[in-house]
Design an enzyme around this catalytic site. Structure first.
Site, short mmCIF file in Angstrom:
data_model
loop_
_atom_site.label_atom_id
_atom_site.label_comp_id
_atom_site.label_asym_id
_atom_site.label_seq_id
_atom_site.Cartn_x
_atom_site.Cartn_y
_atom_site.Cartn_z
N GLN A 263 0.82 -1.21 0.00
CA GLN A 263 0.00 0.00 0.00
C GLN A 263 0.85 1.26 0.00
O GLN A 263 0.50 2.26 -0.65
CB GLN A 263 -0.93 -0.01 1.21
CG GLN A 263 -1.90 1.18 1.25
CD GLN A 263 -2.88 1.08 2.38
OE1 GLN A 263 -3.25 -0.02 2.80
NE2 GLN A 263 -3.32 2.22 2.91
N CYS A 293 -4.29 -10.26 4.21
CA CYS A 293 -3.16 -10.99 4.78
C CYS A 293 -3.09 -10.85 6.29
O CYS A 293 -2.41 -11.64 6.95
CB CYS A 293 -1.85 -10.54 4.13
SG CYS A 293 -1.50 -8.79 4.33
#
Length: 332
Positions: A263, A293
């Site tokens: 990200q 995750c």
């Protein structure tokens, strides 16, 4: 050595060697102060490695024997209008305008350069930070693409077998091919050309106030576990006589999201690309996402979100500009 008395002169020539050396040294310093760097100095500066992060400039401590020479440079042409790969070394300084040029000594003590910020946001052929196989994938024939999908499907069958499943049963019989096509779609951003994404939607406009597109849905794959992270991205910029078609901001976010990502990098890549395309007064990007995750595995904390931001230009330099941006996003 400092001169304590006027040097002895015979027929207009200095006779004291030490005094002669001192005068030459003083003349050289005076010439550097009044004239700035010589043409040779400017040539040497071309080999300087730029710092890879806008925060690095604060980390640099210059020794007493080293002097950093900052000087203005001509803005390189935008790669969207064609260009030359030789301009790549200048693009980081242009993307981070408050860096300028740094001395080689300062660059040595900087953190290691990232390939995603050292290289230009938009390559000379329109690709953006291409991976090693991007051009091969982009230029593949239909037959080569079909062969690639077949190899991925074969690998998926091995995975199904190794986890204890039967890849020949009805429900899984076509799964390898379906997954192969899906993963090619999930990563299609690698082969997208930003010239085609923008499609000449840059317009001259007399507007110098903030432009924001909020809450763009973003779907990407975590490069560490290849599971999804999803969220929203808001992109803002302050034009400098040029604006971008609003849908193109969403398309830029989509292009970089359709890759294996983290990200933090995704946020920064979008900001640097918008900066390179428009050369605005400032760019701000904020992304909020939930990562499977850390929801489906690992710490297993559903409901947690990760927020990242990247501020360039006036958004980074002026607190009031940042505050206005966050207030328009509904954040305080």
């Amino acid at each position: 050595m400092p001169l304590t008395k006027a040097p002895e002169v015979q027929s207009g020539v200095l006779t004291d060697p030490d005094a002669l050396l001192a005068m030459l040294s003083l003349n050289q310093k005076a010439r550097m102060t009044t004239e700035g760097p010589t043409s040779d100095d400017d040539d040497d500066d071309e080999d300087v490695t730029h710092l890879d992060n806008i925060d690095d400039i604060d980390d640099v401590s210059t020794s007493a024997s080293t002097t950093s020479v900052f000087q203005s440079r001509t803005t390189p042409p935008s790669p969207l209008a064609g260009g030359n790969s030789k301009t790549a070394s200048r693009h980081l300084a242009h993307s981070h305008p408050h860096l300028g040029s740094t001395s080689a000594e300062a660059a040595k003590i900087s953190r290691p350069a990232s390939p995603y910020t050292l290289n230009p946001p938009i390559d000379f052929d329109g690709l953006s930070w291409p991976s090693v196989g991007t051009r091969g994938r982009l230029e593949a024939t239909p037959e080569e693409t079909a062969a690639k999908i077949g190899r991925i499907a074969d690998a998926v069958r091995i995975i199904l077998t190794e986890i204890g499943e039967d890849p020949t049963r009805e429900g899984l019989l076509s799964t390898p091919e379906r997954y192969a096509k899906a993963i090619m779609f999930f990563t299609k951003g690698y082969e997208q050309n930003i010239r085609n994404v923008i499609n000449r939607a840059v317009f001259e406009e007399d507007h110098d106030e903030m432009v924001i597109v909020k809450d763009i849905p973003v779907f990407s794959l975590c490069e560490h576990h290849m599971v999804p992270f999803t969220g929203t991205m808001s992109i803002g910029y302050i034009p400098n006589s040029r604006v971008l078609g609003l849908s193109k901001l969403a398309r830029i976010a989509e292009m970089f999201a359709r890759r294996l990502q983290v990200q933090e990098r995704l946020t920064k890549q979008v900001a640097l690309a918008v900066w390179e395309i428009l050369r605005p007064q400032g760019v701000a990007v904020v992304m909020e996402a939930s990562h499977m995750c850390m929801v489906m595995r690992g710490v297993q904390k559903p409901g947690s979100t990760t927020v990242t931001s990247c501020m360039l230009g006036r958004f980074r330099e002026a607190q009031k500009t940042r505050e206005e941006f966050f207030s328009l996003l509904g954040r305080r």
